[in-house]
Write a protein that holds these residues in place. Structure first.
Motif, short mmCIF file in Angstrom:
data_model
loop_
_atom_site.label_atom_id
_atom_site.label_comp_id
_atom_site.label_asym_id
_atom_site.label_seq_id
_atom_site.Cartn_x
_atom_site.Cartn_y
_atom_site.Cartn_z
N LEU A 36 0.78 -0.95 0.08
CA LEU A 36 -0.19 0.20 0.11
C LEU A 36 0.68 1.22 0.25
N LEU A 37 1.96 1.04 0.97
CA LEU A 37 2.71 2.52 0.67
C LEU A 37 3.20 2.66 -0.54
N ARG A 38 4.18 1.76 -1.40
CA ARG A 38 4.40 1.59 -2.58
C ARG A 38 3.20 1.73 -4.07
N LEU A 39 2.13 1.31 -3.20
CA LEU A 39 0.83 1.89 -4.15
C LEU A 39 0.59 3.60 -4.38
N HIS A 40 1.24 4.14 -3.42
CA HIS A 40 0.36 5.38 -2.77
C HIS A 40 1.75 6.28 -3.54
N ASN B 178 12.67 17.37 -2.85
CA ASN B 178 14.12 18.22 -2.30
C ASN B 178 14.79 16.82 -2.21
N GLU B 179 15.86 17.05 -1.57
CA GLU B 179 16.83 15.93 -1.61
C GLU B 179 16.55 15.25 -0.60
N LYS B 180 16.18 15.57 0.44
CA LYS B 180 15.73 15.12 1.69
C LYS B 180 14.49 14.14 1.44
N ASP B 181 12.73 15.07 1.12
CA ASP B 181 12.18 13.76 0.53
C ASP B 181 12.64 12.25 -1.04
N LEU B 182 13.79 12.88 -1.15
CA LEU B 182 14.05 11.77 -2.08
C LEU B 182 14.40 10.76 -1.02
N VAL B 183 15.62 11.28 0.01
CA VAL B 183 16.08 10.14 0.91
C VAL B 183 14.91 9.48 2.30
N LEU B 184 13.72 10.46 1.67
CA LEU B 184 13.28 9.68 3.50
C LEU B 184 12.16 9.05 2.71
N LEU B 185 11.42 8.96 1.47
CA LEU B 185 10.76 9.26 0.71
C LEU B 185 11.21 7.20 0.53
N SER B 186 12.42 7.12 -0.56
CA SER B 186 13.54 6.44 0.39
C SER B 186 13.45 5.91 0.49
N ALA B 187 13.57 6.13 1.69
CA ALA B 187 13.50 5.20 2.85
C ALA B 187 12.18 4.40 3.55
N ALA B 188 11.63 4.34 2.90
CA ALA B 188 9.95 3.36 2.50
C ALA B 188 10.34 1.81 2.48
N HIS B 189 10.94 1.81 1.71
CA HIS B 189 12.03 0.82 2.02
C HIS B 189 12.48 -0.28 2.96
#
Length: 320
Positions: free
Chosen positions: A56-60, A175-186
């Protein structure tokens, strides 16, 4: 550089329009049980399938990065040209969970809650069931009606360089911070060996394995994903903490234990590396709070509000 600045101004303008009409508690009057209904469906699904939360996280994420958070990935016209069949959406699921929540919401508040909002709420509830942070979700999105496979051509990919990923996030106003944090959904979920082949056996310019992989991790990865083995075999993305939503994924990135190439690349760029490191200094920022903030920002991408779009009665059908 000038073009990037102009794109940022345009993106920020449209994000601002969406933000002004999205709000926490949008359904408090029109469908007061909306969020509780979605949360209940997610909890029930997670109780029977532990893969529910990452799905579900990936779907969003996949919904928002194609034409914005407007539910187009849910549309199923039965055509090969449907967006959900794009190569970049391989392995995306959870459609039946969203439809289940939609059915219950239609019974309680007909024609009120959008499929796009259900996806956003379900992602938050998925984080919670994985022992992650609760964050307030802005709602008020309406649904799009266009589903086209070609619109997903620009999806971020696990094999891309950090520069390419930064550019794709920048184009969405992130931004770069969002990239790190949203990648952390892994931090939760698994990946198929299909996505590991190049990194393990034919890494560009190396002719072998990605040298950034920790020597302790490499044989583990090759054991699960042998060359010419089953490409559908799966392995945890967050080594040592694959079922709990936490910052372990960032520690793995720092120490060379990132499973995905895109995650590993975050430590090869000065800007994203400093973001990763910031969560491991005394009195540093809260990973949980910042993750929630990035999810909220992502949830504003291309949101349709007001009189835009529609409220689909069935999430898989564009005009019902």
């Amino acid at each position: 550089m000038v073009l990037h600045f102009i794109l940022l101004l345009i993106t920020t303008y449209f994000l601002g329009l969406s933000r002004s009409q999205l709000q926490v508690g949008f359904y408090d009057t029109t469908c007061p049980n909306a969020e509780a209904i979605v949360a209940g469906v997610v909890r029930d699904a997670a109780a029977s399938d532990p893969n529910t939360a990452p799905v579900l996280l990936r779907l969003h994420f996949h919904d928002c990065f194609v034409e914005g958070c407007e539910g187009s990935i849910l549309i199923d016209n039965g055509l090969e040209t449907d967006e959900r069949r794009a190569f970049g959406h391989q392995g995306v699921g959870g459609f039946e969970i969203i439809e289940r929540a939609k059915s219950q919401l239609e019974a309680e508040c007909p024609g009120t809650v959008s499929c796009a909002d259900i996806v956003a709420l379900a992602a938050r509830d998925a984080v919670v069931v994985a022992k992650g942070p609760f964050y307030d979700v802005e709602t008020g999105r309406r649904d799009g009606v266009v589903s086209n496979i070609t619109l997903a051509d620009g999806m971020p990919d696990v094999g891309e360089s950090v520069l390419s990923l930064k550019d794709k996030f920048f184009q969405k106003g992130l931004n770069e911070k969002d990239l790190v944090l949203l990648s952390a959904a892994h931090t939760i979920g698994t990946a198929a060996c299909f996505f590991m082949g190049q990194r393990l056996y034919t890494f560009p310019a190396e002719g072998g394995s990605d040298p950034s992989i920790n020597p302790v991790l490499l044989p583990e990865l090759k054991s699960t994903c042998p060359q010419n083995g089953d490409v559908n075999a799966r392995l945890p993305i967050d080594r040592g903490s694959a079922e709990t939503f936490d910052a372990q994924i960032l520690q793995n990135i720092r120490s060379g234990f990132a499973v995905l190439q895109s995650d590993a690349s975050l430590y090869q760029d000065e800007a994203t590396r400093s973001v990763v490191d910031s969560y491991f200094v005394p009195f540093g920022p809260s990973f949980e709070a910042d993750f929630g903030s990035s999810m909220v920002r992502m949830g504003r991408i291309g949101a349709l509000t007001g009189t835009q779009g529609t409220i689909r009665r069935t999430c898989a059908a564009a005009f019902k």
